[in-house]
Write a protein that holds these residues in place. Structure first.
Motif, PDB file in Angstrom:
ATOM      1  N   CYS A   1       2.305 -48.498  52.300  1.00 14.32           N
ATOM      2  CA  CYS A   1       3.384 -47.526  52.115  1.00 14.32           C
ATOM      3  C   CYS A   1       2.911 -46.334  51.300  1.00 14.32           C
ATOM      4  N   MET A   2       2.198 -46.607  50.209  1.00 13.41           N
ATOM      5  CA  MET A   2       1.733 -45.524  49.351  1.00 13.41           C
ATOM      6  C   MET A   2       0.719 -44.652  50.077  1.00 13.41           C
ATOM      7  N   ARG A   3      -0.163 -45.258  50.836  1.00 13.19           N
ATOM      8  CA  ARG A   3      -1.154 -44.486  51.577  1.00 13.19           C
ATOM      9  C   ARG A   3      -0.482 -43.567  52.586  1.00 13.19           C
ATOM     10  N   ASP A   4       0.481 -44.092  53.338  1.00 11.24           N
ATOM     11  CA  ASP A   4       1.174 -43.280  54.331  1.00 11.24           C
ATOM     12  C   ASP A   4       1.969 -42.154  53.675  1.00 11.24           C
ATOM     13  N   CYS A   5       2.593 -42.463  52.553  1.00  7.83           N
ATOM     14  CA  CYS A   5       3.376 -41.458  51.849  1.00  7.83           C
ATOM     15  C   CYS A   5       2.499 -40.311  51.373  1.00  7.83           C
ATOM     16  N   TYR A   6       1.345 -40.636  50.807  1.00  9.21           N
ATOM     17  CA  TYR A   6       0.457 -39.597  50.294  1.00  9.21           C
ATOM     18  C   TYR A   6      -0.209 -38.825  51.431  1.00  9.21           C
ATOM     19  N   ALA A   7      -0.508 -39.529  52.529  1.00 15.68           N
ATOM     20  CA  ALA A   7      -1.077 -38.824  53.683  1.00 15.68           C
ATOM     21  C   ALA A   7      -0.078 -37.818  54.236  1.00 15.68           C
ATOM     22  N   LEU A   8       1.186 -38.219  54.334  1.00 15.58           N
ATOM     23  CA  LEU A   8       2.222 -37.311  54.818  1.00 15.58           C
ATOM     24  C   LEU A   8       2.386 -36.134  53.874  1.00 15.58           C
ATOM     25  N   LEU A   9       2.340 -36.388  52.574  1.00 17.44           N
ATOM     26  CA  LEU A   9       2.474 -35.316  51.588  1.00 17.44           C
ATOM     27  C   LEU A   9       1.322 -34.320  51.703  1.00 17.44           C
ATOM     28  N   LEU A  10       0.103 -34.832  51.877  1.00 16.50           N
ATOM     29  CA  LEU A  10      -1.057 -33.955  52.021  1.00 16.50           C
ATOM     30  C   LEU A  10      -0.944 -33.086  53.277  1.00 16.50           C
ATOM     31  N   LEU A  11      -0.543 -33.686  54.392  1.00 21.46           N
ATOM     32  CA  LEU A  11      -0.451 -32.931  55.643  1.00 21.46           C
ATOM     33  C   LEU A  11       0.654 -31.885  55.591  1.00 21.46           C
TER      34      LEU A  11
ATOM     35  N   GLN B   1      -5.853 -47.870  46.042  1.00 25.12           N
ATOM     36  CA  GLN B   1      -5.778 -47.082  47.270  1.00 25.12           C
ATOM     37  C   GLN B   1      -6.606 -45.813  47.177  1.00 25.12           C
ATOM     38  N   PHE B   2      -6.680 -45.218  45.969  1.00 26.78           N
ATOM     39  CA  PHE B   2      -7.396 -43.953  45.779  1.00 26.78           C
ATOM     40  C   PHE B   2      -8.357 -44.119  44.603  1.00 26.78           C
ATOM     41  N   PRO B   3      -9.533 -44.719  44.858  1.00 29.74           N
ATOM     42  CA  PRO B   3     -10.445 -45.075  43.770  1.00 29.74           C
ATOM     43  C   PRO B   3     -11.357 -43.939  43.303  1.00 29.74           C
ATOM     44  N   PHE B   4     -11.149 -42.734  43.819  1.00 29.48           N
ATOM     45  CA  PHE B   4     -12.072 -41.672  43.439  1.00 29.48           C
ATOM     46  C   PHE B   4     -11.895 -41.320  41.964  1.00 29.48           C
ATOM     47  N   GLN B   5     -12.943 -40.833  41.353  1.00 33.82           N
ATOM     48  CA  GLN B   5     -12.919 -40.455  39.952  1.00 33.82           C
ATOM     49  C   GLN B   5     -13.005 -38.943  39.809  1.00 33.82           C
ATOM     50  N   GLY B   6     -12.556 -38.473  38.666  1.00 31.74           N
ATOM     51  CA  GLY B   6     -12.507 -37.038  38.442  1.00 31.74           C
ATOM     52  C   GLY B   6     -13.859 -36.373  38.521  1.00 31.74           C
ATOM     53  N   ARG B   7     -14.882 -37.062  38.053  1.00 33.42           N
ATOM     54  CA  ARG B   7     -16.201 -36.426  38.064  1.00 33.42           C
ATOM     55  C   ARG B   7     -16.713 -36.226  39.486  1.00 33.42           C
TER      56      ARG B   7
ATOM     57  N   LEU C   1      -3.573 -37.082  38.175  1.00 34.09           N
ATOM     58  CA  LEU C   1      -2.513 -37.284  37.194  1.00 34.09           C
ATOM     59  C   LEU C   1      -1.685 -38.517  37.538  1.00 34.09           C
ATOM     60  N   ARG C   2      -1.410 -38.705  38.823  1.00 39.99           N
ATOM     61  CA  ARG C   2      -0.626 -39.863  39.252  1.00 39.99           C
ATOM     62  C   ARG C   2      -1.353 -41.178  38.958  1.00 39.99           C
ATOM     63  N   THR C   3      -2.658 -41.197  39.173  1.00 40.26           N
ATOM     64  CA  THR C   3      -3.399 -42.431  38.926  1.00 40.26           C
ATOM     65  C   THR C   3      -3.472 -42.752  37.434  1.00 40.26           C
ATOM     66  N   ARG C   4      -3.331 -41.751  36.584  1.00 38.26           N
ATOM     67  CA  ARG C   4      -3.277 -42.025  35.148  1.00 38.26           C
ATOM     68  C   ARG C   4      -1.934 -42.647  34.769  1.00 38.26           C
TER      69      ARG C   4
ATOM     70  N   THR D   1      -6.422 -28.696  48.874  1.00 40.02           N
ATOM     71  CA  THR D   1      -7.111 -29.952  48.527  1.00 40.02           C
ATOM     72  C   THR D   1      -7.309 -30.068  47.022  1.00 40.02           C
ATOM     73  N   ILE D   2      -7.584 -28.950  46.352  1.00 36.84           N
ATOM     74  CA  ILE D   2      -7.750 -28.988  44.890  1.00 36.84           C
ATOM     75  C   ILE D   2      -6.445 -29.383  44.213  1.00 36.84           C
ATOM     76  N   LEU D   3      -5.333 -28.765  44.638  1.00 33.47           N
ATOM     77  CA  LEU D   3      -4.034 -29.092  44.053  1.00 33.47           C
ATOM     78  C   LEU D   3      -3.671 -30.550  44.291  1.00 33.47           C
ATOM     79  N   PHE D   4      -3.916 -31.028  45.506  1.00 36.26           N
ATOM     80  CA  PHE D   4      -3.583 -32.418  45.817  1.00 36.26           C
ATOM     81  C   PHE D   4      -4.434 -33.374  44.983  1.00 36.26           C
ATOM     82  N   ALA D   5      -5.727 -33.095  44.848  1.00 39.95           N
ATOM     83  CA  ALA D   5      -6.606 -33.977  44.081  1.00 39.95           C
ATOM     84  C   ALA D   5      -6.217 -33.991  42.603  1.00 39.95           C
TER      85      ALA D   5
END
Length: 380
Positions: A200-210, A82-88, A71-74, A62-66
């Motif tokens: 599409c992006m959500r499904d792609c990232y979910a598949l990558l995480l799993l 789709q992924f509004p979380f912030q680094g802090r 980096l991707r969101t930058r 989970t740390i590596l994925f986050a």
């Protein structure tokens, strides 16, 4: 494996539960700007780390994925929709997890630095997974109800799920650039395109995480030399995600077969029940395949430590000693000895000794020429 370890007083079933809970809360946290999900993720992860040290692997995934997602969101600011979380938020959750786990760190270091360490020099045992085809197939078989027919069916559904997911994601990604190629970034303002891309992006990232959750811990466990064989039960936390893919593949098969069957059925009411009929048939097939392995598990005779220690306790003579092969066997001897058995007490820490890795000829006390060895034996 779930049935087996749900009925044993071991930590592996709890490891699978907290791992899955941690994964779920992590996915909710990175998809929403809400601290409650990060707090839940930190709490579930800390409980998982207290359950077993191998939870460090899933925490690492989970740390590596986050970090990768940050980096991707930058690079792609549009991903923040789709992924509004912030680094802090993420760093705060990691810090809270480590703070909650801090009281356990001395025991973790003590365990690693003990003579047993990460397993000492344990030899090959039943259920061990290694980097060879036969071993990996055996592990997959145990992940798939424990017989060859189940392995083929479960692995088939798993592969079907991967193919369908990759095909759907590929089709969605292939359409979007074509639709936007001429109009450029302005096409992003169109609601349909924006929604399709987000999905599409959500499904792609979910598949990558799993997939990372399934692959990375297995690769690390089999690649890092720890002096300890990797038992299949150590990987039990991977099983829920594997079964998630299997379930998705099963649903795909049901829908496809039902659509074909509905075209062959003339009465309208039979067409409506086609999906139910196909589901009953496929699930019945799984029950037939799973049945022998489940019956064999319940017919298995477990290692009877209590009666083994009672036999030694009742037959031993004063001055004799008992040897066990592991520290937790010594703990078990002390526990069963407290139940009030007859004869000299060989179950104390002084009398129930751990057999050295390389036994010599002077293990027995000078006053006796007989000792007892209690070890688990699996008959092939």
């Amino acid at each position: 494996l779930h049935i087996r370890y749900a009925q044993e007083a071991r930590m592996y079933s709890m490891l699978a539960f907290f791992s899955l809970l941690s994964l779920y809360l992590f996915w909710r946290a990175i998809r929403a700007r809400q601290l409650r999900w990060w707090f839940g993720f930190a709490l579930a992860t800390a409980l998982n780390l207290y359950t077993h040290q191998l939870a460090l692997l899933v925490f690492g995934v989970t740390i590596l994925f986050a970090l990768w997602l940050l980096l991707r969101t930058r690079v792609r600011p549009d991903l923040k929709a789709q992924f509004p979380f912030q680094g802090r938020y993420f760093l705060g959750a990691v810090g809270l997890t480590m703070l909650l786990y801090l009281p356990m760190v001395p025991f973790l270091l003590e365990g690693i630095m003990s003579p047993e360490g990460l397993g000492g020099t344990s030899g090959a045992v039943y259920g061990e997974v290694r980097w060879n085809l036969d071993s990996l197939v055996a592990g997959l078989r145990l992940f798939s109800i424990g017989n060859n027919a189940g392995m083929v069916v479960y692995a088939g559904f798993f592969v079907l799920a991967l193919v369908v997911l990759l095909f759907r994601i590929g089709m969605a990604r292939g359409k979007l650039p074509a639709e936007r190629s001429e109009s450029g970034a302005n096409a992003l303002s169109q609601p349909d395109d924006r929604g399709n891309e987000d999905c599409c992006m959500r499904d792609c990232y979910a598949l990558l995480l799993l997939l990372g959750w399934l692959v990375l811990p297995l690769v690390i466990l089999l690649s890092v030399p720890a002096g300890h064989g990797v038992r299949i039960r150590y990987l039990l936390f991977l099983l829920p995600v594997y079964l998630l893919f299997v379930a998705f593949g099963l649903c795909v098969a049901i829908q496809w077969l039902a659509s074909r069957l509905a075209g062959l059925l003339k009465p309208a009411f039979l067409q409506r029940w086609a999906q139910v009929l196909v589901a009953v048939v496929l699930l019945g097939m799984l029950v037939v395949i799973d049945g022998p392995s489940v019956a064999a598990y319940y017919a298995e005779e477990k290692q009877n430590w209590r009666d083994s220690f009672a036999l030694v306790q009742n037959a031993a003579q004063p001055g004799e000693v008992m040897f066990v092969s592991r520290l937790h066997h010594q703990t078990g001897a002390s526990f069963y000895g407290s139940l009030g058995m007859d004869g000299p007490d060989l179950t104390t820490v002084e009398n129930a000794q751990i057999l050295p890795k390389e036994p010599g000829e002077d293990l027995l006390p000078a006053a006796t020429d007989r000792g007892w060895l209690v070890v688990p034996v699996r008959e092939q």
